[in-house]
Scaffold this motif. Structure first.
Motif, PDB file in Angstrom:
ATOM      1  N   TYR A  12       0.849  -1.192   0.000  1.00 36.64           N
ATOM      2  CA  TYR A  12       0.000   0.000   0.000  1.00 36.64           C
ATOM      3  C   TYR A  12       0.879   1.234   0.000  1.00 36.64           C
ATOM      4  O   TYR A  12       1.797   1.365   0.806  1.00 36.64           O
ATOM      5  CB  TYR A  12      -0.915   0.005   1.226  1.00 36.64           C
ATOM      6  CG  TYR A  12      -1.895   1.150   1.185  1.00 36.64           C
ATOM      7  CD1 TYR A  12      -2.929   1.164   0.264  1.00 36.64           C
ATOM      8  CD2 TYR A  12      -1.781   2.228   2.048  1.00 36.64           C
ATOM      9  CE1 TYR A  12      -3.826   2.217   0.199  1.00 36.64           C
ATOM     10  CE2 TYR A  12      -2.675   3.285   2.003  1.00 36.64           C
ATOM     11  CZ  TYR A  12      -3.690   3.274   1.077  1.00 36.64           C
ATOM     12  OH  TYR A  12      -4.578   4.319   1.009  1.00 36.64           O
ATOM     13  N   ASP A  13       0.606   2.142  -0.928  1.00 38.76           N
ATOM     14  CA  ASP A  13       1.328   3.417  -1.007  1.00 38.76           C
ATOM     15  C   ASP A  13       0.406   4.491  -0.440  1.00 38.76           C
ATOM     16  O   ASP A  13      -0.550   4.917  -1.105  1.00 38.76           O
ATOM     17  CB  ASP A  13       1.701   3.721  -2.459  1.00 38.76           C
ATOM     18  CG  ASP A  13       2.551   4.969  -2.608  1.00 38.76           C
ATOM     19  OD1 ASP A  13       2.392   5.905  -1.792  1.00 38.76           O
ATOM     20  OD2 ASP A  13       3.361   5.007  -3.547  1.00 38.76           O
ATOM     21  N   ASP A  14       0.683   4.881   0.794  1.00 35.66           N
ATOM     22  CA  ASP A  14      -0.168   5.833   1.500  1.00 35.66           C
ATOM     23  C   ASP A  14      -0.187   7.205   0.830  1.00 35.66           C
ATOM     24  O   ASP A  14      -1.209   7.877   0.802  1.00 35.66           O
ATOM     25  CB  ASP A  14       0.303   5.963   2.951  1.00 35.66           C
ATOM     26  CG  ASP A  14      -0.677   6.700   3.821  1.00 35.66           C
ATOM     27  OD1 ASP A  14      -1.891   6.490   3.672  1.00 35.66           O
ATOM     28  OD2 ASP A  14      -0.226   7.507   4.657  1.00 35.66           O
ATOM     29  N   SER A  15       0.934   7.613   0.250  1.00 33.23           N
ATOM     30  CA  SER A  15       0.987   8.937  -0.376  1.00 33.23           C
ATOM     31  C   SER A  15       0.166   8.997  -1.661  1.00 33.23           C
ATOM     32  O   SER A  15      -0.342  10.049  -2.022  1.00 33.23           O
ATOM     33  CB  SER A  15       2.437   9.352  -0.650  1.00 33.23           C
ATOM     34  OG  SER A  15       3.022   8.496  -1.597  1.00 33.23           O
ATOM     35  N   HIS A  17      -2.370   6.691  -2.200  1.00 31.58           N
ATOM     36  CA  HIS A  17      -3.643   6.035  -1.878  1.00 31.58           C
ATOM     37  C   HIS A  17      -3.954   4.920  -2.884  1.00 31.58           C
ATOM     38  O   HIS A  17      -5.024   4.909  -3.501  1.00 31.58           O
ATOM     39  CB  HIS A  17      -4.791   7.049  -1.814  1.00 31.58           C
ATOM     40  CG  HIS A  17      -4.565   8.106  -0.788  1.00 31.58           C
ATOM     41  ND1 HIS A  17      -4.735   7.886   0.553  1.00 31.58           N
ATOM     42  CD2 HIS A  17      -4.127   9.382  -0.908  1.00 31.58           C
ATOM     43  CE1 HIS A  17      -4.441   8.985   1.217  1.00 31.58           C
ATOM     44  NE2 HIS A  17      -4.058   9.907   0.357  1.00 31.58           N
ATOM     45  N   ASP A  36      -7.565   3.569  -4.170  1.00 33.76           N
ATOM     46  CA  ASP A  36      -8.598   3.276  -3.179  1.00 33.76           C
ATOM     47  C   ASP A  36     -10.001   3.366  -3.786  1.00 33.76           C
ATOM     48  O   ASP A  36     -10.855   2.522  -3.521  1.00 33.76           O
ATOM     49  CB  ASP A  36      -8.516   4.256  -2.011  1.00 33.76           C
ATOM     50  CG  ASP A  36      -7.258   4.089  -1.181  1.00 33.76           C
ATOM     51  OD1 ASP A  36      -6.415   3.234  -1.506  1.00 33.76           O
ATOM     52  OD2 ASP A  36      -7.118   4.835  -0.193  1.00 33.76           O
ATOM     53  N   GLY A  49      -7.903   2.821   5.507  1.00 34.97           N
ATOM     54  CA  GLY A  49      -6.668   2.408   6.141  1.00 34.97           C
ATOM     55  C   GLY A  49      -6.009   1.267   5.385  1.00 34.97           C
ATOM     56  O   GLY A  49      -6.646   0.534   4.620  1.00 34.97           O
ATOM     57  N   GLU A  50      -4.725   1.153   5.606  1.00 44.49           N
ATOM     58  CA  GLU A  50      -3.915   0.183   4.868  1.00 44.49           C
ATOM     59  C   GLU A  50      -4.431  -1.250   4.985  1.00 44.49           C
ATOM     60  O   GLU A  50      -4.573  -1.951   3.981  1.00 44.49           O
ATOM     61  CB  GLU A  50      -2.467   0.248   5.364  1.00 44.49           C
ATOM     62  CG  GLU A  50      -1.550  -0.705   4.660  1.00 44.49           C
ATOM     63  CD  GLU A  50      -0.104  -0.573   5.105  1.00 44.49           C
ATOM     64  OE1 GLU A  50       0.687  -1.428   4.685  1.00 44.49           O
ATOM     65  OE2 GLU A  50       0.234   0.369   5.839  1.00 44.49           O
TER      66      GLU A  50
END
Length: 83
Positions: A12-15, A17, A36, A49-50
């Motif tokens: 998962y790449d949070d930056s 999404h 997402d 969330g991840e």
């Protein structure tokens, strides 16, 4: 040669999404990202969330890989975004 996905790794790449995963066309690695929002189209109750996003990816992995195969076009591009 057909695009294949022998490596079940995903992250998962949070930056961005998105979930990142990789396929192979022969020895050439092809990167894919599914955001997402695109994942929530498979599972509207996905949560955020991840861990929730990765769980949704795992649950719909086969359908996502089919979308990736449909999206993939052989050429110089080595990253594809599923939206």
């Amino acid at each position: 040669m057909k695009l294949n996905f022998p490596n079940p790794s995903r992250s998962y790449d949070d930056s961005r999404h998105c979930v990142c995963f990789w396929g192979y066309d022969g020895s050439r690695e092809i990167a894919f990202q599914i955001g997402d929002a695109a994942l929530s189209s498979f599972n509207p109750q996905m949560g955020s969330g991840e861990s929730a996003v990765l769980a949704a990816f795992d649950l719909y992995r086969e359908r996502i890989l089919l979308k990736a195969e449909d999206l993939y076009v052989r050429g110089s591009q080595n990253i594809f975004k599923i939206s």
